[in-house]
Design an enzyme around this catalytic site. Sequence first.
Site, mmCIF file in Angstrom:
data_model
loop_
_atom_site.group_PDB
_atom_site.id
_atom_site.type_symbol
_atom_site.label_atom_id
_atom_site.label_comp_id
_atom_site.label_asym_id
_atom_site.label_seq_id
_atom_site.Cartn_x
_atom_site.Cartn_y
_atom_site.Cartn_z
ATOM 1 N N LYS A 1 0.740 -1.193 -0.529
ATOM 2 C CA LYS A 1 -0.075 -0.192 -0.095
ATOM 3 C C LYS A 1 1.066 1.073 -0.012
ATOM 4 C CE LYS A 1 0.830 0.960 4.724
ATOM 5 N NZ LYS A 1 1.909 2.351 5.182
ATOM 6 N N ASP B 1 -2.454 -2.537 10.148
ATOM 7 C CA ASP B 1 -1.972 -2.366 8.160
ATOM 8 C C ASP B 1 -2.781 -3.777 8.146
ATOM 9 O OD1 ASP B 1 -1.051 0.462 8.457
ATOM 10 O OD2 ASP B 1 0.654 -0.306 7.973
HETATM 11 O O1 C5P Z 1 0.710 -2.788 14.159
HETATM 12 P P1 C5P Z 1 2.205 -2.896 13.984
HETATM 13 O O2 C5P Z 1 3.287 -3.574 14.529
HETATM 14 O O3 C5P Z 1 2.151 -2.581 12.702
HETATM 15 O O4 C5P Z 1 2.848 -1.051 14.074
HETATM 16 C C1 C5P Z 1 4.168 -0.901 14.862
HETATM 17 C C2 C5P Z 1 4.409 -0.044 15.641
HETATM 18 O O5 C5P Z 1 4.343 1.013 14.764
HETATM 19 C C3 C5P Z 1 3.815 0.152 16.163
HETATM 20 O O6 C5P Z 1 4.157 -0.833 17.365
HETATM 21 C C4 C5P Z 1 3.710 1.637 16.980
HETATM 22 O O7 C5P Z 1 4.717 1.504 17.857
HETATM 23 C C5 C5P Z 1 3.481 1.986 15.624
HETATM 24 N N1 C5P Z 1 1.964 2.005 15.250
HETATM 25 C C6 C5P Z 1 1.646 3.933 16.258
HETATM 26 N N2 C5P Z 1 0.401 4.437 15.603
HETATM 27 C C7 C5P Z 1 -0.503 3.483 14.925
HETATM 28 C C8 C5P Z 1 0.258 2.101 13.965
HETATM 29 C C9 C5P Z 1 1.990 1.973 13.973
HETATM 30 O O8 C5P Z 1 2.540 4.363 16.694
HETATM 31 N N3 C5P Z 1 -1.192 4.242 14.139
#
Ligand code: C5P
Length: 294
Positions: free
Chosen positions: A10, A136
């Site tokens: 994406k 995501d």
């Molecule tokens: O959800 P995911 O593991 O892909 O996110 C990785 C990191 O990105 C999270 O641990 C966080 O530190 C940051 N993040 C965030 N806010 C979001 C998405 C991701 O702070 N909406």
Amino acid sequence: MTVRVRAPGKVNLYLAAGRQRPDGYHPLATIFQAVDLHETVTVREADALSLTMSGRGAGLPTDDSNLAVRAAKLIGEAAGIQPNVEIRIDKQIPVAGGMAGGSADAAATLVALNELWGLEYPQDELLRLGSRLGADVPFCILGGTALGLGRGDVLTPLLTRGEYTYVLTVQPDGLSTPRVFAEFDRLWPDAPEEPQVDERFVSALVQGDVSFVGANIRNDLSESALSLHDGARAVVECHGRAAIPAFVSGSGPTVGACVGDVEEGEAIARQMSECFPATESLVVTGPVRGAHLV
Ligand code: C5P
């Protein structure tokens, strides 16, 4: 039986971010678009869980830190099935590039095991499982173009018109998403609690006003990502000198530019490769469908 699933990467055409929440995540008002750069995940029954990766994934960890492994365990647990499967991932999406490559692996794995095990979970259930793996992942299942609220995982599909073409310049190294968000906190201590999406931008997407969209892509993580990656900043500046509006994809360091057509995109990609030999520039189009059987 072998099941093969493709899941797209994406770009974020719009990403308004707010102040960090108590759970560590940041509230987002974002618009995702799936582009035709895919992960291909093949699964089949085996004696034990295993993962092999090729393409851009060669050399990446294949243990529990890999989101595809965690996806297999999660859906296995939900279904009460030991995830004794062989998973093979052919990776096209840049690693740690801000294009949701790891999330696409997880999305494809959920869809593939749903099929392999005949679970018949509806898409809603897969989205719910996906959101437990990462913010995501649900979008990589859904695909198309969608508004994402909450952590980016509360999705509303957008029925957009038009085909969008991007030149994406991929860096030889990646950026850590938590690090980019930490830099965002440092740069914007007064970020709002509830970021909003710009209705004019949504209208332009719905009406297929490709040039308005291309010229108005917004990403609140740009400054943070570019301050951590000189190579990505140089690419943005180079587009700027040619009066081409450039954007950072997600948390970077991949830099995109929305162009008129594939031919124009290929010409710009060639120039980028000449100026920045360590990078790779790809021409992609969107929107494309989410994770699906092939
Ligand atoms: O959800 P995911 O593991 O892909 O996110 C990785 C990191 O990105 C999270 O641990 C966080 O530190 C940051 N993040 C965030 N806010 C979001 C998405 C991701 O702070 N909406």
